[in-house]
Design an enzyme around this catalytic site. Structure first.
Site, PDB file in Angstrom:
ATOM      1  N   SER A   1       4.297  63.393 -13.579  1.00 25.23           N
ATOM      2  CA  SER A   1       3.606  63.861 -14.687  1.00 25.23           C
ATOM      3  C   SER A   1       1.908  63.533 -14.538  1.00 25.23           C
ATOM      4  O   SER A   1       1.367  64.133 -15.224  1.00 25.23           O
ATOM      5  CB  SER A   1       3.809  62.899 -15.892  1.00 25.23           C
ATOM      6  OG  SER A   1       3.501  61.601 -15.845  1.00 25.23           O
TER       7      SER A   1
ATOM      8  N   HIS B   1       0.915  31.834 -33.619  1.00 26.00           N
ATOM      9  CA  HIS B   1       1.306  32.792 -32.449  1.00 26.00           C
ATOM     10  C   HIS B   1       0.586  32.458 -31.106  1.00 26.00           C
ATOM     11  O   HIS B   1      -0.553  32.908 -31.189  1.00 26.00           O
ATOM     12  CB  HIS B   1       1.176  34.200 -32.969  1.00 26.00           C
ATOM     13  CG  HIS B   1       2.151  34.646 -33.786  1.00 26.00           C
ATOM     14  ND1 HIS B   1       3.383  34.904 -33.534  1.00 26.00           N
ATOM     15  CD2 HIS B   1       2.284  34.349 -35.353  1.00 26.00           C
ATOM     16  CE1 HIS B   1       4.159  35.289 -34.762  1.00 26.00           C
ATOM     17  NE2 HIS B   1       3.375  34.930 -35.612  1.00 26.00           N
TER      18      HIS B   1
ATOM     19  N   GLU C   1       0.937  33.654 -28.329  1.00 26.84           N
ATOM     20  CA  GLU C   1       0.825  35.020 -27.709  1.00 26.84           C
ATOM     21  C   GLU C   1      -0.410  35.846 -27.838  1.00 26.84           C
ATOM     22  O   GLU C   1      -0.579  36.628 -27.042  1.00 26.84           O
ATOM     23  CB  GLU C   1       2.066  35.676 -27.907  1.00 26.84           C
ATOM     24  CG  GLU C   1       2.360  36.508 -28.841  1.00 26.84           C
ATOM     25  CD  GLU C   1       3.127  35.512 -29.943  1.00 26.84           C
ATOM     26  OE1 GLU C   1       3.607  36.153 -30.885  1.00 26.84           O
ATOM     27  OE2 GLU C   1       3.165  34.359 -30.006  1.00 26.84           O
TER      28      GLU C   1
ATOM     29  N   VAL D   1       0.385  56.996 -14.863  1.00 30.72           N
ATOM     30  CA  VAL D   1       0.536  55.818 -13.966  1.00 30.72           C
ATOM     31  C   VAL D   1       1.770  55.597 -13.450  1.00 30.72           C
ATOM     32  O   VAL D   1       2.059  55.174 -12.363  1.00 30.72           O
ATOM     33  CB  VAL D   1      -0.586  54.899 -14.558  1.00 30.72           C
ATOM     34  CG1 VAL D   1       0.083  54.361 -15.918  1.00 30.72           C
ATOM     35  CG2 VAL D   1      -0.596  53.471 -13.428  1.00 30.72           C
ATOM     36  N   ASP D   2       2.539  55.533 -14.677  1.00 30.60           N
ATOM     37  CA  ASP D   2       4.153  55.295 -14.385  1.00 30.60           C
ATOM     38  C   ASP D   2       4.858  55.995 -13.113  1.00 30.60           C
ATOM     39  O   ASP D   2       5.222  55.411 -12.336  1.00 30.60           O
ATOM     40  CB  ASP D   2       5.110  55.351 -15.655  1.00 30.60           C
ATOM     41  CG  ASP D   2       4.082  54.514 -16.630  1.00 30.60           C
ATOM     42  OD1 ASP D   2       3.499  53.592 -16.467  1.00 30.60           O
ATOM     43  OD2 ASP D   2       4.316  54.557 -17.877  1.00 30.60           O
ATOM     44  N   SER D   3       4.770  57.405 -13.571  1.00 28.60           N
ATOM     45  CA  SER D   3       5.345  58.117 -12.536  1.00 28.60           C
ATOM     46  C   SER D   3       4.866  58.107 -10.917  1.00 28.60           C
ATOM     47  O   SER D   3       5.247  58.115  -9.869  1.00 28.60           O
ATOM     48  CB  SER D   3       5.528  59.477 -12.895  1.00 28.60           C
ATOM     49  OG  SER D   3       4.406  60.147 -12.688  1.00 28.60           O
ATOM     50  N   SER D   4       3.541  57.856 -11.158  1.00 32.30           N
ATOM     51  CA  SER D   4       2.760  58.080  -9.835  1.00 32.30           C
ATOM     52  C   SER D   4       2.842  56.552  -8.985  1.00 32.30           C
ATOM     53  O   SER D   4       3.057  56.837  -7.860  1.00 32.30           O
ATOM     54  CB  SER D   4       1.001  58.201 -10.128  1.00 32.30           C
ATOM     55  OG  SER D   4       0.827  59.477 -10.781  1.00 32.30           O
TER      56      SER D   4
ATOM     57  N   CYS E   1       6.996  30.784 -34.865  1.00 29.00           N
ATOM     58  CA  CYS E   1       6.840  31.293 -36.165  1.00 29.00           C
ATOM     59  C   CYS E   1       8.236  31.287 -36.801  1.00 29.00           C
ATOM     60  O   CYS E   1       8.728  30.160 -36.851  1.00 29.00           O
ATOM     61  CB  CYS E   1       6.136  32.677 -36.134  1.00 29.00           C
ATOM     62  SG  CYS E   1       5.716  33.141 -37.724  1.00 29.00           S
TER      63      CYS E   1
END
Length: 535
Positions: A220, A166, A168, A223-226, A78
């Site tokens: 927390s 695009h 993507e 999912v990220d911290s786990s 683009c």
């Protein structure tokens, strides 16, 4: 490791380009347009992103193409394509009408390596107000649509391409094929980036980085911290101490359920019930920003007090992921968003920072979680705000209001998990591409509504009372608004089109079983202009 560099000119879909490249098992970095790493020997190709600017705007972002042209294969998307054309002697002008939406390629040079294995009439997604009206000398058109003559081009004898659509986005049906042709076919990616390779290399790096040191991680339940905790646990075992603070505004029974999950995973977790302190300090506070600041301050105090008991800790680990870091700096280098994973911890802790997930997108984090053997319900858990239900209660916070919202939210989330839908075609492809575990049979997959949605939750309008009738009595109780959105990265989001029979059942169940609620509404706002959370 081989890498593709994506130079960001400010497009909303730049992260999506990165995710598509990663799906090709190829590492990539998204960098500001003016931060190209000239001396990095691992770079095998460069992608120039789109932009909100026109190439001829005085404030448009500009780079010296000579610094990368001829050194690496280049693909402009683009604005990137228009910038290449404009800079090298072509002509870019406002289109007679904004070219936006689905179009089909009417001509394609199938012999060009960028369009290998493309089908005739392939659908692409356009989104621009300008268009290339003349190519630079020595450039050739390699694809067109009915209205866009230069939908794609290549410089003769050079590894320099541009596309005005695009690839993507999902609406470009062979966009992944085009990116594969560039990344794998042209740039020569060995496709070494995978969840398995990430786990192996990261565990080895963590062992070397941390040695025999002790690490503290704030959990927390998300999912990220786990995933960060399980990855660190694999690397250093019981030298990792996790702290999970309950501020009293988690989902119903979430504290005990998550603690049980962490024990099953073999994590060393300290659970701290600090709900009394949080409710006391939030009493009478209605302003959203004040609520957030109080919760953030109290969290730091509670976490810090617990962390100080671990006197030999040397590191603080966070579940920071790649989009957190990309959002932290805009392309001018000014901070626009600070890390929201255990942010703002006191400097006197004197801990070094460890971020094992700092290169991963959210869907990659989930793939790594599966590679680590984590339970699916932890991996697919929706994002949840750090302040919890406090920012889903409009008005001041009380334990009774939290109880009402927890009960309503619990009915809603369980309903989303229980309701199954069958998908086919484009919808099924989107769900599978997001990493949702499902098997396609005869072109169909069956998944829960919960797994189709990026984020869902209930909001209590505690500043409003609506009239209702229950039995023979008139009631004046609170409305609850339900929110569900679909997204790929939370930068933009659309409201989820939930089935009417599901909505009817959830509304009835909430009104019948939650004391204090007599009306249920559904939020059909997209981001932008709205945000996902109400506060």
């Amino acid at each position: 490791m081989q890498k593709i560099i994506i130079l960001d000119f400010g497009s909303q879909t730049t992260q999506l380009i990165g995710r598509r490249v990663r799906e090709l098992d190829t590492f990539c970095e998204i960098l500001p347009y003016n931060k190209f790493p000239a001396d990095d020997p691992d770079v095998i190709g460069v992608i120039l992103s789109g932009s909100p600017f026109s190439v001829y705007d005085p404030d448009a972002f500009k780079i010296d193409l000579a610094a990368i042209r001829g050194h690496y294969p280049i693909l402009g998307i683009c604005y990137g394509a228009q910038y290449i054309s404009h800079t090298l002697g072509g002509r870019v002008e406002p289109a007679p009408s904004r070219e936006y939406g689905r179009q089909n390629l009417t001509t394609v040079d199938a012999s060009n390596p960028l369009f290998e294995n493309f089908e005739p009439g392939s659908q692409v997604w356009m989104s621009h107000g300008d268009t290339i009206t003349a190519l630079p000398h020595g450039f050739n058109a390699i694809a067109s649509t009915k209205t866009v003559k230069y939908a794609a081009f290549q410089a003769t004898g050079e590894q320099l391409w541009g596309v005005q659509f695009h690839p993507e986005v999902f609406h470009s049906t062979q966009g992944t094929q085009l990116l594969k042709n560039f990344v794998v076919g042209i740039c020569g990616s060995r496709q070494e980036w995978s969840a398995a390779s990430f786990v192996d290399s990261t565990v080895a790096e963590l062992k070397q980085q941390l040695g025999n040191d002790r690490v503290i991680l704030g959990l927390s339940g998300g999912v990220d911290s786990s995933v960060a905790a399980v990855l660190l646990n694999r690397a250093i075992g019981n030298r990792l101490t996790c702290i999970f603070v309950d501020h009293g505004m988690l989902r119903k029974n979430e504290f005990s359920q998550v603690m049980d999950d962490y024990k099953v995973l073999g994590l060393n977790v300290i659970g701290v019930d600090a709900s009394k302190k949080f409710f006391t300090d939030l009493a009478g506070i209605s302003d959203p920003e004040q609520k957030r600041k109080i919760i953030g301050r109290d969290f730091v105090e509670v976490f810090n007090a617990e962390a100080k008991k671990i006197t030999d800790a040397r590191w603080l680990a966070q579940g920071t992921i790649y989009p957190d870091r990309i959002e932290s700096l805009n392309i001018t280098g000014k901070v626009i968003k600070s890390h929201h994973n255990v942010g703002g911890l006191p400097k006197e802790m004197h801990l070094q920072l460890c971020e094992p997930l700092k290169w991963l997108f959210k869907d990659e984090v989930r793939r790594v979680g599966r590679q680590l053997g984590m339970p699916e319900h932890l991996i697919t858990r929706h994002p949840f705000p750090g302040p919890g239900l406090a920012v889903r209660i409009l008005g001041d916070i009380t334990q009774e209001k939290v109880r009402i919202l927890q009960d309503a939210d619990d009915i809603y989330i369980r309903g989303l998990r229980d309701y199954k839908v069958k998908l086919s075609g484009e919808e099924a492809r989107k769900v599978l591409a997001a990493g949702v575990p499902a098997t396609m049979t005869d072109g169909e997959i069956e998944v829960s509504l919960y797994d189709q949605i990026w984020q869902a939750g209930a909001i209590l309008l505690s500043t409003v009372r609506s009239v209702g009738v229950m039995g023979d009595e008139r009631t004046y109780e609170h409305p609850v608004a339900l929110r569900a959105v679909t997204s790929t990265d939370a930068m933009t989001a659309d409201w989820a089109h939930l089935p009417y029979d599901f909505m009817a059942k959830v509304s009835t169940d909430i009104i019948n079983h939650v004391r204090g609620v007599n009306r249920v509404c559904y939020d059909i706002s997209s981001k932008p202009p709205a945000t996902i959370e109400w506060e």
